[in-house]
Design a protein around this motif. Structure first.
Motif, PDB file in Angstrom:
ATOM      1  N   GLN A  49       9.717   0.299 -41.632  1.00  0.00           N
ATOM      2  CA  GLN A  49       8.565   0.559 -42.598  1.00  0.00           C
ATOM      3  C   GLN A  49       8.922   0.190 -43.793  1.00  0.00           C
ATOM      4  OE1 GLN A  49       8.621   4.640 -41.858  1.00  0.00           O
ATOM      5  NE2 GLN A  49       6.342   4.656 -41.183  1.00  0.00           N
ATOM      6  N   VAL A  50      10.201  -0.260 -44.205  1.00  0.00           N
ATOM      7  CA  VAL A  50      10.736  -0.869 -45.693  1.00  0.00           C
ATOM      8  C   VAL A  50       9.919  -2.061 -45.850  1.00  0.00           C
ATOM      9  CG1 VAL A  50      12.398  -1.639 -47.101  1.00  0.00           C
ATOM     10  CG2 VAL A  50      12.525   0.371 -45.593  1.00  0.00           C
ATOM     11  N   ASP A  84       9.278  -3.138 -51.551  1.00  0.00           N
ATOM     12  CA  ASP A  84      10.250  -1.710 -51.603  1.00  0.00           C
ATOM     13  C   ASP A  84      11.606  -2.317 -51.964  1.00  0.00           C
ATOM     14  OD1 ASP A  84       8.357   0.187 -51.023  1.00  0.00           O
ATOM     15  OD2 ASP A  84       8.817  -0.409 -48.789  1.00  0.00           O
ATOM     16  N   ARG A 100      10.243   8.820 -47.903  1.00  0.00           N
ATOM     17  CA  ARG A 100       8.817   8.164 -47.824  1.00  0.00           C
ATOM     18  C   ARG A 100       8.613   7.931 -46.463  1.00  0.00           C
ATOM     19  NH1 ARG A 100       8.611   3.830 -51.937  1.00  0.00           N
ATOM     20  NH2 ARG A 100      10.998   4.096 -52.030  1.00  0.00           N
ATOM     21  N   TYR A 101       9.632   7.325 -45.769  1.00  0.00           N
ATOM     22  CA  TYR A 101       9.523   6.583 -44.443  1.00  0.00           C
ATOM     23  C   TYR A 101      10.344   7.531 -43.292  1.00  0.00           C
ATOM     24  CZ  TYR A 101       8.479   2.694 -47.526  1.00  0.00           C
ATOM     25  OH  TYR A 101       7.865   1.845 -48.374  1.00  0.00           O
ATOM     26  N   THR A 102       9.892   7.161 -42.105  1.00  0.00           N
ATOM     27  CA  THR A 102      10.707   7.851 -41.021  1.00  0.00           C
ATOM     28  C   THR A 102      11.517   6.825 -40.399  1.00  0.00           C
ATOM     29  OG1 THR A 102       8.914   7.135 -39.531  1.00  0.00           O
ATOM     30  CG2 THR A 102       8.795   9.531 -40.432  1.00  0.00           C
ATOM     31  N   THR A 103      11.500   5.457 -40.680  1.00  0.00           N
ATOM     32  CA  THR A 103      12.227   4.484 -40.051  1.00  0.00           C
ATOM     33  C   THR A 103      12.376   3.423 -41.162  1.00  0.00           C
ATOM     34  OG1 THR A 103      12.637   3.050 -38.081  1.00  0.00           O
ATOM     35  CG2 THR A 103      10.648   3.349 -38.601  1.00  0.00           C
ATOM     36  N   TRP A 158      14.523   6.329 -49.717  1.00  0.00           N
ATOM     37  CA  TRP A 158      13.531   5.900 -48.554  1.00  0.00           C
ATOM     38  C   TRP A 158      13.327   7.014 -47.341  1.00  0.00           C
ATOM     39  CZ3 TRP A 158      15.901   0.434 -47.910  1.00  0.00           C
ATOM     40  CH2 TRP A 158      15.231  -0.541 -48.965  1.00  0.00           C
ATOM     41  N   THR A 159      14.219   7.627 -47.309  1.00  0.00           N
ATOM     42  CA  THR A 159      14.033   9.119 -46.439  1.00  0.00           C
ATOM     43  C   THR A 159      12.800   9.964 -46.498  1.00  0.00           C
ATOM     44  OG1 THR A 159      15.807  10.471 -47.209  1.00  0.00           O
ATOM     45  CG2 THR A 159      16.282   8.712 -45.293  1.00  0.00           C
TER      46      THR A 159
END
Length: 148
Positions: free
Chosen positions: A24-25, A29, A18-21, A15-16
């Motif tokens: 956003q999940v 997902d 693809r996402y910054t926080t 997830w890191t």
């Protein structure tokens, strides 16, 4: 905590990228992540994710919990019957007919205590020579994760 982190390390690493926080999940997902593993790992990963997101929501670090509404089932092991050599003479240990019935149902048919307690006279089918054991329903599929 350490065990949960072992289950979540690959997920969080993915997830890191693809996402910054974690805000956003999404539920999709979570379902994809849990469905990516098989067997007991499915349930372990789902529980760890649920615990993580509940803690984040409780600390007010996220607004919505993406694990909410997901349901994970796991296959429960059925009880096994006793081996024939252990059954020899077992029924003779009880002098009372009800005791013999309980022994036979438990030893030969692997009936659990809940099923024995739920037996009623209406479950006895005299015309067919059968005893109806009512269970809660069909067994769940082997480790799946689906949104409700």
């Amino acid at each position: 905590m350490r065990r949960y982190l072992v289950y979540l390390a690959p997920v969080l690493a993915d997830w890191t990228t693809r996402y910054t926080t974690l805000r956003q999940v999404t539920t999709a997902d979570v379902v994809a992540t849990v469905s990516a593993v098989q067997g007991a790992r499915t349930h372990e990963r789902a529980v760890a994710l649920r615990s993580l997101f509940r803690a984040l929501k409780h600390a007010k670090l996220i607004f919505t919990d993406p694990t909410r509404g997901t349901h994970v089932t796991r296959r429960e092991a059925l009880p096994t019957t006793l081996a024939p050599d252990r059954l020899a003479g077992l029924l003779d240990t009880s002098a009372h007919p009800a005791g013999r019935l309980v022994l036979a149902l438990t030893a030969l048919h692997a009936t659990n205590s809940t099923d024995l307690r739920n037996l009623t006279l209406a479950d006895l089918l005299l015309a067919r020579g059968q005893l109806l054991l009512r269970r809660d329903g069909p067994p769940p599929p082997a480790s799946t994760c689906t949104p409700k």
